[in-house]
Design a protein around this motif. Structure first.
Motif, short mmCIF file in Angstrom:
data_model
loop_
_atom_site.label_atom_id
_atom_site.label_comp_id
_atom_site.label_asym_id
_atom_site.label_seq_id
_atom_site.Cartn_x
_atom_site.Cartn_y
_atom_site.Cartn_z
N TYR A 109 0.83 -1.20 0.00
CA TYR A 109 0.00 0.00 0.00
C TYR A 109 0.87 1.25 0.00
O TYR A 109 0.67 2.17 -0.80
N ASP A 168 0.42 1.97 -3.87
CA ASP A 168 -0.94 2.48 -3.99
C ASP A 168 -1.04 3.94 -3.57
O ASP A 168 -1.57 4.77 -4.29
N LEU A 169 -0.54 4.20 -2.39
CA LEU A 169 -0.70 5.51 -1.77
C LEU A 169 -0.17 6.66 -2.64
O LEU A 169 0.96 6.63 -3.10
N LYS A 170 -1.03 7.63 -2.88
CA LYS A 170 -0.62 8.83 -3.60
C LYS A 170 -0.95 10.04 -2.75
O LYS A 170 -2.09 10.18 -2.30
N THR A 171 0.02 10.93 -2.57
CA THR A 171 -0.26 12.17 -1.85
C THR A 171 -1.09 13.09 -2.74
O THR A 171 -1.13 12.94 -3.97
N HIS A 172 -1.75 14.05 -2.11
CA HIS A 172 -2.47 15.05 -2.89
C HIS A 172 -1.51 15.78 -3.83
O HIS A 172 -1.85 16.08 -4.98
N ILE A 228 -0.85 13.70 -6.94
CA ILE A 228 -1.96 13.72 -7.89
C ILE A 228 -1.98 15.03 -8.69
O ILE A 228 -2.13 15.01 -9.92
N ILE A 266 -5.60 7.77 -2.73
CA ILE A 266 -5.22 9.10 -2.25
C ILE A 266 -4.97 9.07 -0.75
O ILE A 266 -5.72 8.45 0.00
N GLU A 267 -3.92 9.73 -0.32
CA GLU A 267 -3.54 9.71 1.10
C GLU A 267 -4.71 10.12 1.99
O GLU A 267 -5.45 11.07 1.68
N GLY A 268 -4.89 9.39 3.07
CA GLY A 268 -5.93 9.72 4.04
C GLY A 268 -7.30 9.16 3.71
O GLY A 268 -8.22 9.29 4.51
N VAL A 269 -7.43 8.52 2.55
CA VAL A 269 -8.74 8.03 2.13
C VAL A 269 -8.95 6.58 2.61
O VAL A 269 -8.12 5.71 2.34
#
Lengths: 320, 320
Positions: free
Chosen positions: A186, A190-194, A197, B245-248
């Motif tokens: 993850y 998977d994890l993408k910061t704002h 993006i 997306i981070e935090g989701v």
């Protein structure tokens, strides 16, 4: 001198006070190797610490639990996943005194007194797994996390063509040892910061195509990175994007660096050897992924890397 | 009646003239299973054909070489990766006569005369691997491509939490048998069409956040899909984006369908069970990924799925 796994293990058992060096711009493989080896050496009663010439991104924090922080005067330098001491930045002079290097780059310069290299392995962590077995250290959850991280990150989560059956076998083994694979996958895949993006959105607006769409290039100005407060991970993740687009054989990402240079990252189909193109500009890498730097502005960087890529592509297409 | 792998193999050896049914909205697992089984049965001298109630996307064309096209009057219906005959669309009446079902969904309704189900397996192809071994069929490159495809696609290329050591062991085995893993991974996990890139760009412009950013939702109007000439693969790939997306904790993608309904796809962190939320609206799925449909417009769909997701999330957070 090239040595084998057993000889590397014997050397590690016979010596002590290890300084383990990981390469700059640290990735999951060098960090996984360094912390796995450090933990394994400590478990057989050695003093060891793993050091990276640059700050380690927080997403790798979980690796630290594989070993204790130990302060001592080092006697034995071991480099892991370091093909060339140039990759050690300020720590190059220390790396030049390495007694042992454990690496998976065919391009390893043989700088260490003893070199254990397996160019056909997808990750240095796969080789470290063999070394730790030869050290007869029981792999626990923490070391398993390290080994899994290197095997997964250097293969794009088992996606890239460098993945081998051995990579999968070792991943399975590390999962059985308790590796927290879901968290690791993850965090890294998977994890993408704002910020990431937004960065992806912006750079895709200005994508350039060459050679009828077979070369795609994005560029990442430092001003954009700063305005979005993006970190090196966010920027690094952009490298793979252009090559993913349908019809693209050579994907190029040019990043403006703080020192005024421009780093080009290449990702290629089997038509073009990325390392060979990057070597023309003093860079290197692997067949499908390479990198090199330019020092005379963004336009110059783009013109030169596109020209070299186009020539390599035309040569390959001519041969088909 | 629940049966084991050996009993399934004995049944398959004892009968003939197989119609193998794969589910609608076909994915790599049902298609991999269907073609692997069809090929294996043909190799032991049976007549068999694999049929899907909907058109098979071209990216799966390489699976077809695992078996020959055979025309004959079928006698024995086998469903693969089909949890419920509702998933067979127009072919539901045929599925309701199934003599055997081979599946990995815990929610399998037990509609077939004989059911071989392994809810703990990441993919039905892992189970099919065992069945083919029990049939004593030598796995060749073509069957290996089928099995690898199911194992890889149902785990997001070994990334999702449903991946097990067994998934990796089977992937390694299929690679040794000649599976063209680099091509398969590229096609399913890297390649993006121009339409898909544009689609991603557009839907991200209108992303909505709820519950302080813990729920993220994108919606995909049919007009956008049509204007970009995007296909079902392009649209399907959007489902995973919001949760990355981070935090989701809950990522939702609502797609307008041609029949006027709205399909919501959920991806969740371990805080929320996606299947349980989707079951509230007559849908289903797995713990981390689920889907359900709404029939009263986009706003209604968004309001209801967000409300249910928020309630599940709050319950989970209250328990923490």
């Amino acid at each position: 001198m090239e040595i084998d796994v057993q000889q590397a293990a014997e050397f590690l058992k016979a010596n002590d006070d290890y300084l383990i060096l990981m390469h700059a711009s640290p990735d999951g493989d060098t960090l996984g190797c360094g912390h796995a080896l450090c933990g394994a050496l400590q478990r057989i009663g050695k003093r060891a610490r793993a050091v990276c010439p640059e700050e380690i991104p927080h997403k790798f924090d979980y690796l630290f639990s594989a070993c204790e922080k130990q302060e001592f005067e080092y006697k034995t330098v071991v480099c892991v996943d370091v093909a060339d001491t140039k990759l050690l930045g300020e720590m190059k002079p220390v790396g030049d005194t390495a007694a042992l290097c454990i690496d998976h780059h065919e391009t390893n310069t043989g700088y260490a007194e003893r070199t254990l290299v397996r160019g056909e392995y997808a990750s240095a962590c796969e080789l470290m797994y063999e070394v730790i077995n030869a050290l007869e250290v029981e792999i626990d959850k923490d070391i398993a996390n390290c080994i899994y991280t290197g095997a997964a990150t250097d293969t794009g989560c088992f996606k890239f063509s460098n993945t081998t059956p051995q990579t999968h076998m070792i991943a399975a083994e590390m999962m059985k040892k308790g590796a927290d694979y879901a968290m690791i996958n993850y965090v890294h895949f998977d994890l993408k910061t704002h910020a990431r993006i937004s960065l992806e959105q912006e750079v895709l607006k200005n994508i350039r195509y060459y050679e009828g769409g077979r070369i795609a290039l994005i560029s990442v100005p430092l001003s954009l990175v700063n305005s979005l407060d993006a970190d090196s991970d966010d920027v690094g993740a952009l490298s793979s994007i252009p090559r993913q687009i349908e019809g693209v054989d050579v994907g190029i990402c040019i990043k403006e660096k703080k020192n005024g240079s421009y780093k080009a990252s290449l990702r290629t189909s089997q038509l073009v050897n990325a390392a060979e193109v990057c070597q023309l500009f003093g860079g290197g890498g692997h067949a499908r992924a390479g990198g090199c730097s330019f020092f005379h502005g963004a336009e110059d960087a783009e013109r030169r890397i596109v020209k070299a890529s186009a020539e390599a592509l035309r040569t390959a297409l001519g041969k088909e």
